[in-house]
Scaffold this motif. Structure first.
Motif, mmCIF file in Angstrom:
data_model
loop_
_atom_site.group_PDB
_atom_site.id
_atom_site.type_symbol
_atom_site.label_atom_id
_atom_site.label_comp_id
_atom_site.label_asym_id
_atom_site.label_seq_id
_atom_site.Cartn_x
_atom_site.Cartn_y
_atom_site.Cartn_z
ATOM 1 N N ALA A 146 -1.027 -12.367 41.586
ATOM 2 C CA ALA A 146 -0.237 -12.678 40.396
ATOM 3 C C ALA A 146 -1.119 -12.724 39.150
ATOM 4 C CB ALA A 146 0.484 -14.015 40.578
ATOM 5 N N VAL A 147 -2.345 -13.209 39.292
ATOM 6 C CA VAL A 147 -3.278 -13.236 38.167
ATOM 7 C C VAL A 147 -3.625 -11.807 37.747
ATOM 8 C CG1 VAL A 147 -5.568 -13.959 37.400
ATOM 9 C CG2 VAL A 147 -4.233 -15.463 38.863
ATOM 10 N N ILE A 148 -3.826 -10.935 38.724
ATOM 11 C CA ILE A 148 -4.135 -9.526 38.428
ATOM 12 C C ILE A 148 -2.962 -8.862 37.710
ATOM 13 C CG2 ILE A 148 -4.617 -7.276 39.458
ATOM 14 C CD1 ILE A 148 -6.071 -8.735 41.715
ATOM 15 N N GLU A 149 -1.752 -9.114 38.190
ATOM 16 C CA GLU A 149 -0.568 -8.500 37.581
ATOM 17 C C GLU A 149 -0.374 -8.994 36.155
ATOM 18 O OE1 GLU A 149 1.210 -6.044 38.846
ATOM 19 O OE2 GLU A 149 -0.166 -6.060 40.547
ATOM 20 N N ALA A 150 -0.679 -10.259 35.904
ATOM 21 C CA ALA A 150 -0.561 -10.805 34.547
ATOM 22 C C ALA A 150 -1.558 -10.118 33.613
ATOM 23 C CB ALA A 150 -0.801 -12.309 34.570
ATOM 24 N N LEU A 151 -2.746 -9.817 34.118
ATOM 25 C CA LEU A 151 -3.741 -9.109 33.308
ATOM 26 C C LEU A 151 -3.269 -7.693 32.996
ATOM 27 C CD1 LEU A 151 -6.551 -9.008 31.994
ATOM 28 C CD2 LEU A 151 -7.466 -8.263 34.210
ATOM 29 N N LYS A 152 -2.696 -7.028 33.980
ATOM 30 C CA LYS A 152 -2.164 -5.679 33.757
ATOM 31 C C LYS A 152 -1.094 -5.695 32.673
ATOM 32 C CE LYS A 152 -2.779 -3.844 38.462
ATOM 33 N NZ LYS A 152 -2.054 -3.374 39.672
ATOM 34 N N GLU A 153 -0.201 -6.679 32.753
ATOM 35 C CA GLU A 153 0.886 -6.767 31.771
ATOM 36 C C GLU A 153 0.331 -7.031 30.373
ATOM 37 O OE1 GLU A 153 4.984 -9.369 30.919
ATOM 38 O OE2 GLU A 153 3.805 -9.679 32.743
ATOM 39 N N ASP A 154 -0.685 -7.882 30.298
ATOM 40 C CA ASP A 154 -1.303 -8.178 29.008
ATOM 41 C C ASP A 154 -1.936 -6.926 28.415
ATOM 42 O OD1 ASP A 154 -2.188 -9.827 26.862
ATOM 43 O OD2 ASP A 154 -4.162 -9.938 27.780
ATOM 44 N N PHE A 155 -2.629 -6.163 29.238
ATOM 45 C CA PHE A 155 -3.233 -4.914 28.771
ATOM 46 C C PHE A 155 -2.170 -3.956 28.241
ATOM 47 C CE2 PHE A 155 -7.457 -4.835 31.380
ATOM 48 C CZ PHE A 155 -7.936 -5.860 30.586
ATOM 49 N N ASN A 156 -1.084 -3.802 29.002
ATOM 50 C CA ASN A 156 -0.046 -2.836 28.626
ATOM 51 C C ASN A 156 0.741 -3.268 27.391
ATOM 52 O OD1 ASN A 156 -0.693 -1.189 30.811
ATOM 53 N ND2 ASN A 156 0.758 -2.203 32.179
ATOM 54 N N ARG A 157 0.967 -4.564 27.285
ATOM 55 C CA ARG A 157 1.833 -5.061 26.210
ATOM 56 C C ARG A 157 1.076 -5.311 24.898
ATOM 57 N NH1 ARG A 157 6.757 -7.581 26.310
ATOM 58 N NH2 ARG A 157 6.692 -7.708 28.587
ATOM 59 N N ASN A 158 -0.121 -5.895 25.015
ATOM 60 C CA ASN A 158 -0.793 -6.406 23.819
ATOM 61 C C ASN A 158 -2.063 -5.674 23.421
ATOM 62 O OD1 ASN A 158 1.152 -8.487 23.695
ATOM 63 N ND2 ASN A 158 -0.024 -9.714 25.137
ATOM 64 N N ILE A 159 -2.638 -4.884 24.308
ATOM 65 C CA ILE A 159 -3.918 -4.246 23.994
ATOM 66 C C ILE A 159 -3.756 -2.737 24.112
ATOM 67 C CG2 ILE A 159 -6.381 -4.149 24.513
ATOM 68 C CD1 ILE A 159 -6.152 -6.909 25.716
ATOM 69 N N SER A 160 -3.288 -2.162 23.049
ATOM 70 C CA SER A 160 -3.043 -0.728 23.029
ATOM 71 C C SER A 160 -3.357 -0.182 21.643
ATOM 72 C CB SER A 160 -1.588 -0.425 23.385
ATOM 73 O OG SER A 160 -1.310 0.955 23.290
ATOM 74 N N VAL A 161 -3.794 1.063 21.602
ATOM 75 C CA VAL A 161 -4.089 1.700 20.318
ATOM 76 C C VAL A 161 -2.824 1.837 19.489
ATOM 77 C CG1 VAL A 161 -4.895 3.817 19.229
ATOM 78 C CG2 VAL A 161 -6.108 2.906 21.212
ATOM 79 N N ARG A 162 -1.730 2.099 20.168
ATOM 80 C CA ARG A 162 -0.453 2.246 19.468
ATOM 81 C C ARG A 162 0.259 0.901 19.409
ATOM 82 N NH1 ARG A 162 2.057 7.873 21.980
ATOM 83 N NH2 ARG A 162 0.353 9.246 21.329
ATOM 84 N N THR A 163 0.628 0.474 18.212
ATOM 85 C CA THR A 163 1.356 -0.776 18.035
ATOM 86 C C THR A 163 2.853 -0.500 18.077
ATOM 87 O OG1 THR A 163 -0.420 -1.608 16.634
ATOM 88 C CG2 THR A 163 1.679 -2.776 16.562
ATOM 89 N N SER A 164 3.549 -1.185 18.965
ATOM 90 C CA SER A 164 4.997 -1.016 19.108
ATOM 91 C C SER A 164 5.657 -2.371 18.894
ATOM 92 C CB SER A 164 5.333 -0.497 20.505
ATOM 93 O OG SER A 164 4.954 -1.441 21.479
#
Length: 256
Positions: A88-106
């Motif tokens: 669950a900790v790993i999945e939360a990190l994945k979600e954080d990367f996808n949602r908040n840490i991206s070159v494109r701001t959505s």
């Protein structure tokens, strides 16, 4: 010759009787229990793994991984639950990367920015309506909670996303930052910080599980405790290694 043959004839049945408990996986003294379910069986399994580890070290090889059956130690700790908590900790990190840490701001990237108000902390998307006017501009409509506009502005500025919002009444205009090298490097730093926080959460899961195991010291052997602690540490190390891979992939995506 005939006498010798008569003497040897009973041996097969004797051998079968002596090997039968081993073939079943049980030990003398617990024929009524299923294989591997009594304390002696558990000790035999654990001791064989410990001896195999020592043997491998003596040969200069890396020790084999500990892989204790969860069913054998279910009265001590739920290893499957521990594994699920770490995942669950790993999945939360994945979600954080996808949602908040991206070159494109959505628009979705602003959803979970935390806004501190006099009534408590709230995600931005619960206080304002977020939309995208153009590829270069996001809008946050605060008309439902106008009193929280200033707090939302502060949260946007301090989000670490290199945002410079502008307010117009209850409408917050959020220009999408240009994808500069500096911006990419800032995002990479955020990814590293997020990974470190996730590893801290992972260590808490590990410590909680090991503490639970140690509570059974009066009930089981020291070998059992030692191997369970080793198993939990191994699970944590594998989870941390997966986080490092996620961070490496995200850093490569950001910095090229």
């Amino acid at each position: 010759m005939a006498l010798a043959l008569r003497w040897l004839r009973p041996l097969p049945s004797l051998l079968r009787g002596s090997l039968f408990p081993v073939a079943r996986g049980a030990v003398p003294g617990c024929p009524a229990l299923p294989p591997g379910r009594c304390g002696q069986c558990v000790q035999r399994v654990l001791l064989s793994r410990q001896l195999a580890t020592k043997k491998a070290k003596g040969k200069g090889q890396s020790p084999p991984k500990v892989n204790i059956s969860a069913a054998l130690v279910e009265d001590i700790i739920d290893l499957e639950e521990t594994s699920e908590d770490m995942q669950a900790v790993i999945e939360a990190l994945k979600e954080d990367f996808n949602r908040n840490i991206s070159v494109r701001t959505s628009p979705g990237a602003l959803d979970h920015i935390t806004v501190v108000t006099k009534d408590g902390k709230f995600p931005l998307n619960q206080l304002g309506q977020i939309s995208q006017k153009s590829p270069q501009l996001l809008l946050v409509n605060m008309s439902s909670f106008p009193e929280s506009t200033a707090a939302a502005m502060k949260a946007l500025r301090e989000s670490g996303m290199n945002l410079n919002p502008e307010v117009d009444g209850t409408m917050i205009r959020v220009p999408v930052p240009k994808v500069t090298r500096e911006h990419r490097e800032n995002l990479a730093k955020l990814a590293k910080q997020s990974t470190n926080k996730s590893k801290e959460a992972l260590r808490k899961v590990r410590s909680k599980s090991i503490s639970q195991v140690k509570k059974s010291k009066s009930k089981v052997s020291e070998d059992t405790i030692w191997l369970l602690e080793k198993q939990i540490q191994q699970m944590a190390d594998e989870a941390a290694a997966e986080m490092d891979k996620l961070l490496a992939a995200k850093t490569k995506e950001l910095l090229g």
